[in-house]
Design a protein around this motif. Structure first.
Motif, PDB file in Angstrom:
ATOM      1  N   LYS A 269     -12.518  -1.087   4.132  1.00 24.59           N
ATOM      2  CA  LYS A 269     -11.817  -1.860   3.111  1.00 24.59           C
ATOM      3  C   LYS A 269     -11.649  -3.276   3.616  1.00 24.59           C
ATOM      4  CE  LYS A 269      -7.257  -0.506   4.741  1.00 24.59           C
ATOM      5  NZ  LYS A 269      -5.951   0.008   4.384  1.00 24.59           N
ATOM      6  N   GLY A 270     -11.394  -4.180   2.689  1.00 24.07           N
ATOM      7  CA  GLY A 270     -11.219  -5.556   3.097  1.00 24.07           C
ATOM      8  C   GLY A 270     -10.976  -6.480   1.931  1.00 24.07           C
TER       9      GLY A 270
ATOM     10  N   SER B 277      -9.530 -14.368  -4.207  1.00 19.05           N
ATOM     11  CA  SER B 277     -10.063 -13.290  -3.375  1.00 19.05           C
ATOM     12  C   SER B 277     -10.225 -12.014  -4.190  1.00 19.05           C
ATOM     13  CB  SER B 277      -9.117 -13.026  -2.200  1.00 19.05           C
ATOM     14  OG  SER B 277      -7.865 -12.579  -2.677  1.00 19.05           O
ATOM     15  N   ILE B 278     -11.038 -11.123  -3.662  1.00 17.74           N
ATOM     16  CA  ILE B 278     -11.172  -9.782  -4.217  1.00 17.74           C
ATOM     17  C   ILE B 278     -10.966  -8.802  -3.074  1.00 17.74           C
ATOM     18  CG2 ILE B 278     -12.734 -10.438  -6.089  1.00 17.74           C
ATOM     19  CD1 ILE B 278     -15.017  -9.306  -4.381  1.00 17.74           C
ATOM     20  N   THR B 279     -10.445  -7.648  -3.408  1.00 13.83           N
ATOM     21  CA  THR B 279     -10.308  -6.593  -2.401  1.00 13.83           C
ATOM     22  C   THR B 279     -11.258  -5.463  -2.764  1.00 13.83           C
ATOM     23  OG1 THR B 279      -8.492  -5.585  -3.614  1.00 13.83           O
ATOM     24  CG2 THR B 279      -7.904  -7.131  -1.878  1.00 13.83           C
ATOM     25  N   TYR B 280     -11.728  -4.789  -1.773  1.00 14.68           N
ATOM     26  CA  TYR B 280     -12.655  -3.681  -1.996  1.00 14.68           C
ATOM     27  C   TYR B 280     -12.305  -2.565  -1.057  1.00 14.68           C
ATOM     28  CZ  TYR B 280     -14.805  -5.790   2.089  1.00 14.68           C
ATOM     29  OH  TYR B 280     -15.019  -6.301   3.339  1.00 14.68           O
ATOM     30  N   PRO B 281     -12.633  -1.353  -1.388  1.00 22.27           N
ATOM     31  CA  PRO B 281     -13.245  -0.867  -2.618  1.00 22.27           C
ATOM     32  C   PRO B 281     -12.187  -0.561  -3.671  1.00 22.27           C
ATOM     33  CG  PRO B 281     -12.972   0.977  -1.152  1.00 22.27           C
ATOM     34  CD  PRO B 281     -12.442  -0.246  -0.431  1.00 22.27           C
ATOM     35  N   ASP B 282     -12.634  -0.335  -4.887  1.00 22.89           N
ATOM     36  CA  ASP B 282     -11.728   0.121  -5.939  1.00 22.89           C
ATOM     37  C   ASP B 282     -11.939   1.608  -6.210  1.00 22.89           C
ATOM     38  OD1 ASP B 282     -14.194  -0.193  -7.072  1.00 22.89           O
ATOM     39  OD2 ASP B 282     -13.429  -0.894  -8.997  1.00 22.89           O
TER      40      ASP B 282
END
Length: 103
Positions: free
Chosen positions: A64-65, A87-92
């Protein structure tokens, strides 16, 4: 992404045909879903940062990050320069690492 899988199932002739091309694949979420439906996939993205994270993530090296996808790609995929540092965070979703998906 269900509508895309539905259209592939409706219009694709055979699953073992040529890979499904996913241009502008970003972190590879759509490619992951198409692969999970049994289709070979070829995913690509012009953003080296997105492609690098997708590769690391889909191969089990990153769990994740957070990513700032527009920060270094000043002319790529930028709709609004005011959002350059978003920003985006992953995973969903929970990704199954090591499955026999064709990624």
């Amino acid at each position: 992404y269900g509508w895309c899988i539905d259209m592939l199932q409706k219009y694709a002739l055979r699953r073992d045909n040529l890979p499904v091309l996913v241009p502008g694949s970003g972190l590879g979420r759509l490619a992951y879903e198409i692969s999970g439906a049994g289709y070979p996939v070829e995913a690509n993205d012009v953003s080296i940062s997105m492609a690098a994270v997708a590769y690391q993530f889909l191969n089990g090296r990153v769990r994740k990050g957070t990513l700032h996808p527009f920060c270094f790609d000043f002319l790529v995929n930028e709709v609004d320069s005011g959002k350059r540092y978003d920003s985006i965070t992953y995973p969903d979703i929970e990704v199954s690492i090591g499955s026999n998906r064709g990624l």
